[in-house]
Motif scaffolding. Structure first.
Motif, PDB file in Angstrom:
ATOM      1  N   TYR A 139     -34.649  71.001 -51.842  1.00 45.79           N
ATOM      2  CA  TYR A 139     -33.354  71.399 -52.391  1.00 45.79           C
ATOM      3  C   TYR A 139     -32.462  72.088 -51.367  1.00 45.79           C
ATOM      4  CZ  TYR A 139     -34.790  70.161 -57.132  1.00 45.79           C
ATOM      5  OH  TYR A 139     -35.177  69.481 -58.254  1.00 45.79           O
ATOM      6  N   ASP A 140     -33.060  72.876 -50.450  1.00 47.29           N
ATOM      7  CA  ASP A 140     -32.182  73.564 -49.487  1.00 47.29           C
ATOM      8  C   ASP A 140     -31.926  72.735 -48.238  1.00 47.29           C
ATOM      9  OD1 ASP A 140     -34.380  73.896 -47.715  1.00 47.29           O
ATOM     10  OD2 ASP A 140     -34.790  75.936 -48.397  1.00 47.29           O
ATOM     11  N   GLY A 141     -32.507  71.537 -48.187  1.00 43.99           N
ATOM     12  CA  GLY A 141     -32.224  70.631 -47.079  1.00 43.99           C
ATOM     13  C   GLY A 141     -32.944  70.961 -45.795  1.00 43.99           C
ATOM     14  N   SER A 142     -33.969  71.819 -45.838  1.00 38.44           N
ATOM     15  CA  SER A 142     -34.652  72.230 -44.610  1.00 38.44           C
ATOM     16  C   SER A 142     -35.799  71.306 -44.228  1.00 38.44           C
ATOM     17  CB  SER A 142     -35.183  73.662 -44.764  1.00 38.44           C
ATOM     18  OG  SER A 142     -36.148  73.742 -45.810  1.00 38.44           O
ATOM     19  N   ALA A 143     -36.169  70.395 -45.112  1.00 39.23           N
ATOM     20  CA  ALA A 143     -37.285  69.493 -44.830  1.00 39.23           C
ATOM     21  C   ALA A 143     -36.774  68.193 -44.234  1.00 39.23           C
ATOM     22  CB  ALA A 143     -38.057  69.205 -46.110  1.00 39.23           C
TER      23      ALA A 143
END
Length: 462
Positions: A139-143
């Protein structure tokens, strides 16, 4: 689709869909170094058979928890798509770590028998992964996500390459051929044989798959059916083939490819002539293709081959509508074909030499779209063969709840995989004869999912 602050725009950007993707052929890092240390693959008579369930199999209606509270959760989530518990085919064996036992779709009695006979296993919630992903990271786009996540074209490719961080046009079967068949003569039959035409999985840097049909190789018709007219045509063709055309490079290239194709056809035809496959096979395309695979494996010595790989494409699994009827028919075809094939291999004395496995573009949403399901991510797959430690579900079968009740659900029952294709393919490769120190070259992301130094594996084989 995703009921969260994670916007569609951010999703497209993170998966690479916002920019135009360029197909490229990228070498697998470390493969050459691994090969330089010694033989990448130990030669031995073995075959891997891959059946691609093209379109995205709804595999959570194929393998279903049938224990009390777990079945109730499945039925609640799946709604109008849920199978009645009484219709599921019970699978023997121990419950998993969460106390679940499992049942199969009612159209799969042959697969049920193979599982109960310990000749077939499932790998749960498997899919292409670049790295392990937590729901919050998604969801936070860090992956780092697979390129083109939820896209048929990209996920279909990632299942063949196990490199979801790249769009490349060579696969792990192709790199087997590069190692075992570094130079092929006009008469040599490639170890990678496709019953679905060209494919990425069997492409190497130097090698291409050899395409056949359910009836065998394809050659010149005039050489198959003798008649006065065919003799005239054949004489003219032979003259054309034997004459040089150095002044016309296009013609010379065409003729050279035709000569090689015909030479390979005649070798293949001679090697497989007289080989019969015992048992009765259904008339479906899949059953007839697997019958030809069994015949070709039996002919491996005559073909001058030890290891072989086979690629089969079973199209039609994109069930956005009429899921229950259409999937049931197709699972029945798959189950019968697998049962017929495994029985024939046993009767031919080949069952210890062959492992068959399935893949699919992606799993599908746990939620119904009304009469079907939409594109998902993680799903369940099949591994079959006498060498398999069968009668088990490998990996982590996920919760089938939704939202906050499921750590893997990123929206509408799209599940983050808990097992990567790298892990599945590493087990298959080791069985096939790949040296353990070469795995990092074949699957550069594997070290993100398992400790290569400790030899941690899924455990599909003894």
């Amino acid at each position: 689709m995703f009921n969260s602050p994670f916007t569609r725009r951010a999703f497209l950007q993170s998966t690479g869909l916002a920019a135009a993707g360029t197909a490229m052929s990228v070498g697998l890092p470390g493969l050459a170094n691994a090969a330089a240390k010694g033989t990448l693959i130990t030669p031995q008579r073995k075959a891997l058979v891959f059946i691609m369930l093209d379109g995205g199999n709804d595999s959570y209606n194929m393998l279903v928890p049938n224990t009390g509270v777990f079945y109730k959760q499945y039925a609640k989530t799946r709604g109008n798509l849920a199978h009645k518990r009484r219709n599921l085919l019970a699978l023997d064996g121990p419950e998993d770590d969460d106390g679940r036992s499992f049942g199969l779709h009612s159209a799969m009695p042959e697969v049920q028998q193979l599982y109960n006979d310990k000749k077939l296993a499932f790998v749960a919630n498997v899919g292409p992964l670049v790295e392990r992903i937590q729901k919050a990271q998604f969801y936070d786009g860090s992956a780092q996500l697979p390129l083109g996540l939820l896209s048929h074209a990209d996920q279909f490719k990632h299942w063949q390459t196990s490199r979801p961080d790249l769009r490349q046009n060579d696969g792990w079967f192709g790199h087997f051929a590069d190692e075992l068949q570094p130079s092929l003569s006009a008469h040599d039959i490639p170890m990678n044989i496709s019953l679905a035409g060209h494919n990425i999985q069997q492409n190497g840097h130097q090698n291409l798959p050899y395409s056949i049909t359910a009836d065998g190789s394809v050659g010149l018709y005039v050489k198959e059916e003798r008649s006065d007219l065919n003799d005239v045509l054949l004489n003219s063709f032979t003259k054309l083939m034997n004459e040089g055309h150095r002044d016309d490079p296009f013609m010379e290239t065409y003729l050279d490819l035709t000569r090689q194709a015909q030479a390979k056809h005649e070798v293949f035809q001679e090697a497989t002539r007289g080989i019969s496959v015992p048992g009765r096979f259904s008339t479906t395309d899949l059953s007839q293709q697997l019958r030809m695979v069994a015949r070709t494996i039996k002919a491996s010595e005559a073909l001058g081959l030890q290891q072989q790989t086979f690629f089969i494409r079973y199209i039609g699994w994109d069930h956005h509508d009429e899921l229950l009827n259409n999937q049931g028919q197709m699972l029945g075809i798959l189950s019968r074909a697998l049962g017929e094939f495994q029985t024939a291999l046993g009767d031919m004395g080949l069952d210890e030499k062959v492992v068959t496995f399935t893949g699919s573009d992606f799993g599908r949403t746990l939620t119904s779209n009304g009469n079907g399901t939409d594109h998902g991510w993680g799903g369940n797959t099949i591994v079959m063969g006498a060498p398999v430690k069968g009668g088990r579900v490998y990996g982590d079968y996920p919760s089938l709840g939704l939202g906050n009740d499921n750590l893997q659900d990123i929206g509408d029952g799209v599940l983050i995989p808990t097992t990567s294709t790298d892990q599945l393919y590493a087990d298959l490769s080791l069985w096939f004869g790949v040296q353990s120190d070469a795995l990092d070259g074949l699957f550069p992301n594997l070290k993100r999912f398992t400790d290569l130094s400790s030899g941690a594996r899924l455990g599909l084989f003894s």
